[in-house]
Motif scaffolding. Structure first.
Motif, short mmCIF file in Angstrom:
data_model
loop_
_atom_site.label_atom_id
_atom_site.label_comp_id
_atom_site.label_asym_id
_atom_site.label_seq_id
_atom_site.Cartn_x
_atom_site.Cartn_y
_atom_site.Cartn_z
N LEU A 214 0.86 -1.16 -0.06
CA LEU A 214 -0.03 -0.02 -0.01
C LEU A 214 0.65 1.10 0.00
O LEU A 214 0.65 2.18 -0.88
N GLY A 215 1.86 1.27 0.68
CA GLY A 215 2.96 2.39 1.08
C GLY A 215 3.52 2.70 -0.34
O GLY A 215 3.74 3.84 -0.80
N ARG A 216 3.74 1.58 -1.08
CA ARG A 216 4.37 1.58 -2.43
C ARG A 216 3.79 2.20 -3.53
O ARG A 216 4.27 2.92 -4.16
N THR A 217 2.58 1.87 -3.39
CA THR A 217 1.61 2.48 -4.30
C THR A 217 1.25 3.98 -4.18
O THR A 217 1.19 4.46 -5.08
N VAL A 218 1.39 4.35 -2.74
CA VAL A 218 1.03 5.96 -2.55
C VAL A 218 2.24 6.36 -3.22
O VAL A 218 2.29 7.55 -3.91
N ILE A 219 3.66 6.19 -2.79
CA ILE A 219 4.80 6.67 -3.15
C ILE A 219 4.92 6.85 -4.82
O ILE A 219 5.41 7.81 -5.38
N GLU A 220 4.64 5.78 -5.41
CA GLU A 220 4.62 5.78 -6.88
C GLU A 220 3.64 6.51 -7.74
O GLU A 220 3.94 7.35 -8.50
N ALA A 221 2.29 6.48 -6.86
CA ALA A 221 1.35 7.58 -7.35
C ALA A 221 1.78 9.08 -7.37
O ALA A 221 1.74 9.92 -8.41
N ARG A 222 2.77 9.37 -6.11
CA ARG A 222 3.22 10.87 -5.96
C ARG A 222 4.23 10.99 -7.28
O ARG A 222 4.28 11.92 -8.05
N ALA A 223 5.16 9.77 -7.48
CA ALA A 223 6.41 10.12 -8.41
C ALA A 223 5.74 10.41 -9.78
O ALA A 223 6.32 11.07 -10.60
N ARG A 224 4.42 9.66 -10.12
CA ARG A 224 3.93 9.94 -11.48
C ARG A 224 2.98 11.11 -11.50
O ARG A 224 2.31 11.59 -12.56
N HIS A 225 2.77 11.92 -10.23
CA HIS A 225 1.92 13.12 -10.26
C HIS A 225 0.45 12.83 -10.47
O HIS A 225 -0.42 13.51 -10.83
N ASP A 226 0.11 11.33 -10.06
CA ASP A 226 -1.28 10.75 -10.01
C ASP A 226 -1.88 11.17 -8.52
O ASP A 226 -1.19 11.60 -7.64
N ASP A 227 -3.09 11.04 -8.54
CA ASP A 227 -3.96 11.33 -7.35
C ASP A 227 -3.66 10.06 -6.39
O ASP A 227 -4.20 9.15 -6.65
N PRO A 228 -2.99 10.43 -5.51
CA PRO A 228 -2.36 9.29 -4.36
C PRO A 228 -3.45 8.74 -3.56
O PRO A 228 -3.55 7.59 -3.19
N VAL A 229 -4.66 9.54 -3.45
CA VAL A 229 -5.85 9.17 -2.62
C VAL A 229 -6.57 8.03 -3.55
O VAL A 229 -7.12 7.20 -3.10
N LYS A 230 -6.71 8.50 -4.70
CA LYS A 230 -7.31 7.53 -5.65
C LYS A 230 -6.57 6.31 -5.67
O LYS A 230 -7.37 5.07 -5.85
N ALA A 231 -5.30 6.36 -5.67
CA ALA A 231 -4.58 5.19 -5.69
C ALA A 231 -4.52 4.21 -4.50
O ALA A 231 -4.76 3.11 -4.59
#
Length: 358
Positions: A214-231
């Motif tokens: 779960l944490g890796r999903t959030v970190i990767e979403a931030r790096a892609r400039h995606d919505d981390p909450v949605k992730a």
């Protein structure tokens, strides 16, 4: 059977565990720094599959106990967690095969790692909550009616206490909480020892993997400039409950707990509405315009709308832009016995549990 936990996994574990902590478990920042320091000194931790435990293996169940706000003011030391395990081993007269955390939420997810790094033992890929809860009787082991004693407690002043017996899980909570309050509302504990069979039968399994992914999903979403909450929602199958700005916070440390409420004023699709989150260390019930709409054991999480980072009950403050989400609870917690132990009435709310995922 055993897999080395790499240094690269520390940040993802802390990030995911902070979300699964549902506002409690303690901010993992200091524990993360402590674990990185131990790794820099050459110490390493191995993670053990719970199903690889022999039935008669002894497992130490560790946690920091107290009020989250106090944990920010009096910094913890891995030495005390390790000492709580050693005190229990001395009392039992036998060594532990492995160590596990009582909860996967927040800083306590790393408590087992800190003790394990100090003592050279593996960490079991499991916990007893699948999230964070404030009281001793709110665990999968209590739901399974397993023995609740003995318990060891260690504080920063070199006080060491062993509760040799308690009449019930609630009595163990009352006695150990009183001791914890007397030493400043923060202490390191080793809970009742568990056998490998008990962990296999009643533990919440593979939660270290769950939190890390779960944490890796959030970190990767931030790096892609995606919505981390949605992730987070997509990864966990969660639901967004509310989005807004914090306009009021009331909290106090009393009886060894952090209690209070947070009021959020809606924005975007929730404009014109208000949500109130009531908490006892963790978020317990969400009220929308006065009506209860989500509650424990569903995981209520308050996330920073931009970063997706969890916001703890001790750190929420006026003006934060936040999103309230619900994540599914472990199946055991939604059973009749689970709801009796951790449902809204266990926190003093005269509300029938209704899952947002029903």
């Amino acid at each position: 059977m055993l897999q080395e936990f790499s240094e690269e996994n520390i940040e993802p574990l802390a990030t995911g565990a902070w979300i699964l902590g549902t506002g409690g478990g303690g901010n993992p920042y200091i524990s993360t720094l402590n674990l990185r320091r131990l790794y820099a000194e050459g110490r390493r931790v191995q993670v053990m599959d719970p199903m690889a435990l022999d039935d008669d293996d002894m497992v130490a169940v560790v946690s920091k106990m107290g009020a989250p706000l106090v944990g920010q003011e009096r910094l913890s030391d891995p030495v005390h967690l390790a000492r709580a395990v050693e005190v229990m081993e001395d009392y039992l007269g036998k060594p532990f095969r492995a160590i596990m955390s009582v909860e996967i939420g927040g800083s306590n997810a790393l408590s087992s790692f800190l003790a394990a790094a100090m003592l050279g033992r593996p960490v079991v890929n499991a916990d007893a909550m699948g999230r964070a809860y404030p009281e001793a009787q709110m665990t999968s082991f209590a739901i399974g009616n397993l023995p609740m004693y003995p318990l060891s407690l260690v504080d920063v002043r070199d006080n060491e206490v062993i509760v040799t017996k308690a009449a019930s899980w609630k009595w163990m909570e009352r006695i150990s909480r009183k001791v914890c309050t007397e030493v400043g509302s923060t202490a390191a504990t080793c809970k009742a020892p568990r056998t490998g069979r008990e962990v296999k039968d009643w533990g919440i399994h593979y939660t270290i993997t769950k939190a890390t992914e779960l944490g890796r999903t959030v970190i990767e979403a931030r790096a892609r400039h995606d919505d981390p909450v949605k992730a987070v929602l997509n990864h966990e199958g969660g639901k967004q409950l509310f989005r807004g700005k914090v306009i009021d916070v009331a909290r106090e440390t009393t009886g060894g707990f952090l209690r209070g409420r947070t009021v959020i004023e809606g924005i975007d699709a929730d404009k014109g509405a208000r949500m109130e989150l009531a908490f006892q260390n963790e978020w317990a019930v969400a009220f929308r315009d006065g009506d209860p709409v989500a509650m424990t054991p569903d995981l209520l999480c308050l996330l920073d709308t931009i970063s997706g980072s969890a916001i703890g009950t001790e750190s929420v403050r006026y003006g934060q832009r936040v999103t309230v989400v619900a994540l599914p609870a472990p199946e055991l917690l939604t059973s009749p016995a689970g709801i009796a132990a951790v449902g809204p009435r266990a926190f003093g709310y005269d509300i029938d549990f209704r899952s947002v995922f029903a």
